[in-house]
Write an enzyme that holds these catalytic residues in place. Sequence first.
Site, short mmCIF file in Angstrom:
data_model
loop_
_atom_site.label_atom_id
_atom_site.label_comp_id
_atom_site.label_asym_id
_atom_site.label_seq_id
_atom_site.Cartn_x
_atom_site.Cartn_y
_atom_site.Cartn_z
N GLU A 32 -13.72 -1.51 6.37
CA GLU A 32 -13.01 -1.70 7.64
C GLU A 32 -13.80 -1.16 8.83
OE1 GLU A 32 -9.33 0.41 6.82
OE2 GLU A 32 -9.98 2.09 8.05
N TRP A 45 -11.78 12.18 8.63
CA TRP A 45 -10.37 11.83 8.76
C TRP A 45 -10.11 10.52 8.04
CZ3 TRP A 45 -7.84 7.64 11.16
CH2 TRP A 45 -6.43 7.71 11.03
N TYR A 84 -3.16 11.80 5.05
CA TYR A 84 -3.49 10.53 5.68
C TYR A 84 -2.45 9.45 5.35
CZ TYR A 84 -5.02 5.92 6.38
OH TYR A 84 -5.00 4.62 6.77
N GLU A 125 -9.12 2.04 -1.85
CA GLU A 125 -9.89 1.73 -0.63
C GLU A 125 -10.64 2.94 -0.09
OE1 GLU A 125 -7.27 0.08 2.31
OE2 GLU A 125 -8.56 0.74 3.96
N HIS A 149 -9.19 6.76 2.49
CA HIS A 149 -9.64 7.03 3.86
C HIS A 149 -10.84 7.97 3.91
CE1 HIS A 149 -8.76 6.77 8.26
NE2 HIS A 149 -8.29 5.61 7.87
N ARG A 202 -13.70 -5.44 3.33
CA ARG A 202 -12.61 -5.32 4.32
C ARG A 202 -13.02 -5.55 5.77
NH1 ARG A 202 -8.09 -3.72 4.28
NH2 ARG A 202 -8.09 -1.89 5.62
N ARG A 259 0.86 -1.18 0.00
CA ARG A 259 0.00 0.00 0.00
C ARG A 259 0.90 1.22 0.00
NH1 ARG A 259 -3.96 2.43 4.79
NH2 ARG A 259 -2.17 3.73 5.25
N ASP A 306 -5.18 3.80 -0.07
CA ASP A 306 -6.30 4.06 0.83
C ASP A 306 -6.66 5.55 0.78
OD1 ASP A 306 -8.16 4.14 2.87
OD2 ASP A 306 -6.89 3.16 4.36
N GLU A 354 -4.47 -7.32 5.10
CA GLU A 354 -3.59 -6.21 5.49
C GLU A 354 -2.71 -6.66 6.65
OE1 GLU A 354 -5.68 -2.80 7.01
OE2 GLU A 354 -3.96 -1.47 6.72
C1 CS2 Z 1 -6.47 2.27 7.86
C2 CS2 Z 1 -6.39 2.12 9.35
O1 CS2 Z 1 -5.29 0.26 7.75
C3 CS2 Z 1 -6.09 0.97 7.17
O2 CS2 Z 1 -6.55 0.73 6.08
O3 CS2 Z 1 -7.63 2.76 7.33
O4 CS2 Z 1 -5.07 2.41 9.68
C4 CS2 Z 1 -7.32 3.00 10.19
O5 CS2 Z 1 -7.03 4.34 10.01
C5 CS2 Z 1 -7.15 2.64 11.62
O6 CS2 Z 1 -7.34 1.26 11.79
C6 CS2 Z 1 -8.12 3.40 12.51
O7 CS2 Z 1 -8.12 2.90 13.79
MG MG Z 2 -8.18 1.82 5.52
#
Ligand code: CS2
Ligand code: MG
Length: 407
Positions: free
Chosen positions: A267, A407, A164, A241, A217, A288, A152, A215, A344
Amino acid sequence: MSSVVAKIVSAKVIVTCPGRNFVTLKIETDQGVYGIGDATLNGRELSVVAYLEEHVIPNLIGKDAQRIEDIWQFLYRGAYWRRGPVTMSAIAAVDTALWDIKGKIAGLPVYQLLGGRSRDGVLVYGHANGSDISHTSEEVARYKEMGYRAIRAQSGIPGVKGAYGVGRGSMYYEPADSTLPEETVWNTRSYLNYTPKLFEKLRLDHGDEIELLHDVHHRLTPLEAAQLGKSLEPYKLFWMEDSTPAENQEAFKLIRQHTTTPLAVGEIFNTIWDCKDLIQNQLIDYIRTTVVHAGGITHLRRIADLASLYQVRTGSHGATDLSPACMGAALHFDTWVPNFGIQEYMRHTPETDEVFPHDYSFADGYLKIGDTPGHGVDIDEKLAAKYPYEPKQLPIARLTDGTLWNW
Ligand code: CS2
Ligand code: MG
């Protein structure tokens, strides 16, 4: 030892902070067999502790640990109030601990209980991040040298504070690292301009074979996500992602109509209901959801089975805020699940690894599990007690005019 009934005699919650906070549930049976499960919810850890201690544990005592499905249904339906990250993380912890116990009683690793091996190793992706494009490219090279086959890539954007995914360290990126949320700035225009240049450079420097992931985010609107997906098509990403928040599952129709870049999401989903429409309408390629935040192995299996009908593959979240107990359980799941995509893998610090002795290991781009009965992860309670809880929260993001953003 009777393998039919294993009465739960005690359950306790262990909170420890070996570099970051983890919440672990330990369930013990009258036969002396115990199991552990991860209950960590980053930045909101103590809510899950309270839910477990006040509402779940009193209901577990005296129940038969072998009845995993019935206990899952009891905790989900029986509470009347359904879903949500706190509830589902607590249910996940119970479920994971019960699979661990069942494996130990049977003398089998969890993947055998699920149906046996579908693959020799679990393909994982690591995180390369740098302050700008050339630094990120150097980091990708470093991950390749370590043996990763999937990476990634996230990059800082010169002039934008706190993009991010760009951590202070390069091995143990930890976003939740301040008592009150750190403020970062988000600039969509700069990001949409910069990101295609990052992947152009990565393909030039590293060729076409390495799998690259990214990602977003949750930062973009559906139309902006469609634009980004389109502009990244030449660089053949493994996935893009969380390109837009997914509370509105319909939003993905717009992204899907405009781009063939594969889409991953989930996630922060807690149940099958959060991804049902995305899966059934074939709006995503990877789901995810993971063990700790989506109700444990029992519920994750239900999600993966639905996904398999639509050729959607798994790609479980595996950031550092998911403990080794979650990772161990996830790897058993990944070793079995027929529609596996990728896992991941953000490495835990040596302190965390010491608190959670485990039998999985990384080699050649894959994580491999051992044959220890259960999920193969334990907790060293004495060591855990040396690291008391430290309140920490995730950052927030604001647009350049100060508006609060995702965020
Ligand atoms: C992120 C995470 O790993 C990822 O894909 O989106 O690091 C996420 O920010 C954290 O798990 C938040 O607790
Ligand atoms: Mg993520």
